[in-house]
Every structure is written in structure tokens, then in C-alpha cells.
Design a protein around this motif. Structure first.
Motif, PDB file in Angstrom:
ATOM      1  N   LYS A  57       0.851  -1.177   0.000  1.00  0.00           N
ATOM      2  CA  LYS A  57       0.000   0.000   0.000  1.00  0.00           C
ATOM      3  C   LYS A  57       0.898   1.242   0.000  1.00  0.00           C
ATOM      4  O   LYS A  57       1.771   1.373   0.854  1.00  0.00           O
ATOM      5  CB  LYS A  57      -0.914   0.013   1.225  1.00  0.00           C
ATOM      6  CG  LYS A  57      -1.882  -1.172   1.298  1.00  0.00           C
ATOM      7  CD  LYS A  57      -2.921  -1.100   0.186  1.00  0.00           C
ATOM      8  CE  LYS A  57      -3.899  -2.260   0.293  1.00  0.00           C
ATOM      9  NZ  LYS A  57      -4.902  -2.231  -0.811  1.00  0.00           N
ATOM     10  N   PRO A 128      -8.364  10.378  -6.607  1.00  0.00           N
ATOM     11  CA  PRO A 128      -8.245   8.925  -6.400  1.00  0.00           C
ATOM     12  C   PRO A 128      -6.865   8.425  -6.822  1.00  0.00           C
ATOM     13  O   PRO A 128      -6.320   8.875  -7.834  1.00  0.00           O
ATOM     14  CB  PRO A 128      -9.355   8.353  -7.291  1.00  0.00           C
ATOM     15  CG  PRO A 128     -10.371   9.458  -7.383  1.00  0.00           C
ATOM     16  CD  PRO A 128      -9.575  10.727  -7.363  1.00  0.00           C
ATOM     17  N   GLU A 216      -5.488   4.719   5.262  1.00  0.00           N
ATOM     18  CA  GLU A 216      -6.232   4.184   4.124  1.00  0.00           C
ATOM     19  C   GLU A 216      -6.799   5.307   3.253  1.00  0.00           C
ATOM     20  O   GLU A 216      -6.851   5.187   2.025  1.00  0.00           O
ATOM     21  CB  GLU A 216      -7.356   3.277   4.626  1.00  0.00           C
ATOM     22  CG  GLU A 216      -6.853   1.957   5.211  1.00  0.00           C
ATOM     23  CD  GLU A 216      -7.960   1.132   5.840  1.00  0.00           C
ATOM     24  OE1 GLU A 216      -9.123   1.597   5.816  1.00  0.00           O
ATOM     25  OE2 GLU A 216      -7.673   0.036   6.355  1.00  0.00           O
ATOM     26  N   ASN A 220      -6.012   5.840  -0.636  1.00  0.00           N
ATOM     27  CA  ASN A 220      -7.075   5.899  -1.649  1.00  0.00           C
ATOM     28  C   ASN A 220      -7.077   7.221  -2.408  1.00  0.00           C
ATOM     29  O   ASN A 220      -7.417   7.252  -3.593  1.00  0.00           O
ATOM     30  CB  ASN A 220      -8.437   5.682  -0.991  1.00  0.00           C
ATOM     31  CG  ASN A 220      -8.570   4.279  -0.405  1.00  0.00           C
ATOM     32  OD1 ASN A 220      -7.970   3.331  -0.913  1.00  0.00           O
ATOM     33  ND2 ASN A 220      -9.342   4.136   0.659  1.00  0.00           N
TER      34      ASN A 220
END
Length: 297
Positions: A57, A128, A216, A220
């Protein structure tokens, strides 16, 4: 002699050709550098693009400074592109900085006002993560000259895993403490200590949860910081000149009439003043006659 002249001429031609080639290479290099600074494709990047099945991530951020032809128009274009690709603007500071202002009197009642200023805007947008490169390529169309482009990708996979494991341990500990309070808590002091420990455990669990949600969110939605500026602009405007205060003075006739009025008011004030003193004047006159009649005796 002819042979020496031919050799000299040949050497001169060779030296000239070599110098020309070297100069051409140098000019080509400078042109390439300039093209790199102005080429909009230089902004594009695929840094740390996540694979579909990857466990990694990344928090991806971009910091770009560039010159545009018109800051206001480019700002609108960037804001529209951000909205188009599912992002949003979190900060924008569009402003004009005045460098110099000159006023030149061109006639008795007109002044030419020359203002030198520059327009700039600092923008922060979030898009995004999957659309970061697309948005950057769209923004690159506005670039007239690129100052710098910095793109970062921070791998937070281990941080997310650590927080999840910490949450799991906290949850197990909370259940054990709650069970101990319900079944074995007899003394008030023991219950209070257990409750405090439970509260601390819940707070740690909540902090880990909030931190994970924040991470997160940053994964994102990537953050792009933009610094836009344009060349110095000159604006000229003709305005009405400020009149000299002496121009507003009345003419001599009006001033004489005003002076007569002021003198009459002053005379009236003096007369009223002495009338207000009539008791003292009367006493003075009486005293004078008394003195004249009896003073000599």
C-alpha cells in the motif's frame, strides 16, 4: 610554397569543421534541456503504481511548480479536471502581487496609473490514487515552463499491519478485563483499577483504528500540491486627477462677505458680553459718583 599553402588551407578547413560540429552538439544539448523544461510529458509519472493483487500500500504525493500563460484560466482548468476524475480541491490561494505602481499626470484632470503585478496560485487537490497519473498528465497541458516536479510513494503496508495486530491484541485484552470485572471484581479499588486499564486499552484501540482509517484515506486519495505563476503583467488605467485644495477655495467676493458676517457676529458677541456685566458696570458708576462726592471731603 604552394604545398605549404595547401596544407595550411586544409588544416584551417578541418579546424573550422571540428569547431562547428562541437558548437552544434552544444546547441543541441541546450535545446534538449530547454525542451525538457517546457515539455509537458516530463511531468507524467507512473511511480509506485500498485498492481491489482499486490499487498503493498502506497501513499502517493506530488509537488509541482510551473509557469503558465494565464493563472486564472489554468486554475479553472485544473479545478474542472480534478472534479472530472473524482477528486476535490482542499486549498486554493489565488492572489495578485503588486511589484510597482506609478502615477503620471498626463493632463490637468487626468492621471495615467501604471501597475506592475504578477498573479500566482497555490493549490492543493486530492484525487483517487488510480487517477493520479491521469490528472497529472491533464495538468501538464497547462505548463509553459516546468520548475520542478517531485513525486513520492511511501510504502505503509507494514504500518497498517502493525496497527491491525495492535487492535487485535487490544480487543483480546479488553474482553479479558471485562470478564474479570464481571466475575472477580469484589473490592472497589480493584474494580476502579481494572476500569482504568480497560479505558486505556479502548483508547489505544480507537487510536489505532483512527490512524488506520487516516492511512487508508491517504492511500485511496493522493495529494497534489501545485504552485502556479505567470510572467509579470503591466496594467495601465487613466483616472481622474486629484485637485489641489486651493482649487476648492471660494472667490474673493464670497470671502469678503463671509468676513463681514464673521465681524458682525464677533461684534454681537462683544455687545452681549458687556450687557451681561451690567450689574458690575452699575456698581462701578455708583462707586465713582460716591467717591467724587465724598472723597474730596
Amino acid at each position: 610554397m604552394k604545398t605549404i599553402a595547401k596544407l595550411g588551407l586544409t588544416s584551417l578547413i578541418i579546424i573550422t569543421v571540428l569547431f562547428s560540429c562541437k558548437k552544434a552538439d552544444h546547441a543541441s544539448g541546450e535545446s534538449a534541456d530547454l525542451k525538457m523544461a517546457t515539455d509537458s510529458t516530463a511531468v507524467s509519472s507512473s511511480a509506485a503504481v500498485e498492481q491489482k493483487n499486490s499487498k503493498q500500500k502506497f501513499i502517493r504525493t506530488a509537488d509541482i511548480k510551473f509557469k503558465v500563460k494565464n493563472v486564472v484560466k489554468s486554475t479553472y482548468a485544473i479545478e474542472n479536471a480534478t472534479q472530472k476524475f473524482g477528486g476535490f480541491v482542499t486549498y486554493t490561494n489565488l492572489q495578485s502581487n503588486i511589484h510597482d505602481q506609478i502615477k503620471t499626470k498626463i493632463s490637468q484632470d487626468s492621471t495615467l496609473e501604471t501597475t506592475k503585478y504578477s498573479v500566482e496560485n497555490n493549490i492543493t487537490i486530492r484525487v483517487p490514487n488510480t487517477q493520479l497519473d491521469t490528472v497529472i498528465k491533464t495538468i501538464a497541458k497547462q505548463i509553459d515552463f516546468l520548475d520542478f516536479r517531485i513525486i513520492k510513494a511511501d510504502d505503509i503496508s507494514l504500518k497498517l499491519l502493525a496497527n491491525k495486530l495492535s487492535q487485535k491484541r487490544s480487543s483480546v485484552s479488553e474482553k479479558r478485563i471485562e470478564k474479570a470485572i464481571d466475575t472477580k471484581g469484589k473490592k472497589i479499588n480493584d474494580v476502579i483499577d481494572a476500569e482504568n486499564t480497560l479505558a486505556n486499552q479502548k483508547e489505544q484501540n480507537d487510536n489505532s483504528t483512527i490512524e488506520n482509517l487516516s492511512l487508508e484515506d491517504q492511500v485511496n486519495f493522493s495529494t497534489i500540491t501545485l504552485q502556479l505563476y505567470q510572467n509579470e503583467t503591466i496594467k495601465q488605467e487613466i483616472t481622474a486627477s486629484e485637485k489641489d485644495p486651493s482649487d476648492y477655495k471660494p472667490n474673493l467676493g464670497i470671502q469678503i462677505i463671509d468676513a463681514l458676517k464673521s465681524g458682525w457676529f464677533i461684534l454681537q458677541s462683544i455687545l452681549v458680553f458687556f450687557i451681561n456685566l451690567w450689574p458690575f458696570i452699575l456698581i462701578g458708576i455708583a462707586g465713582f459718583f460716591i467717591y467724587k462726592k465724598y472723597g474730596k471731603k
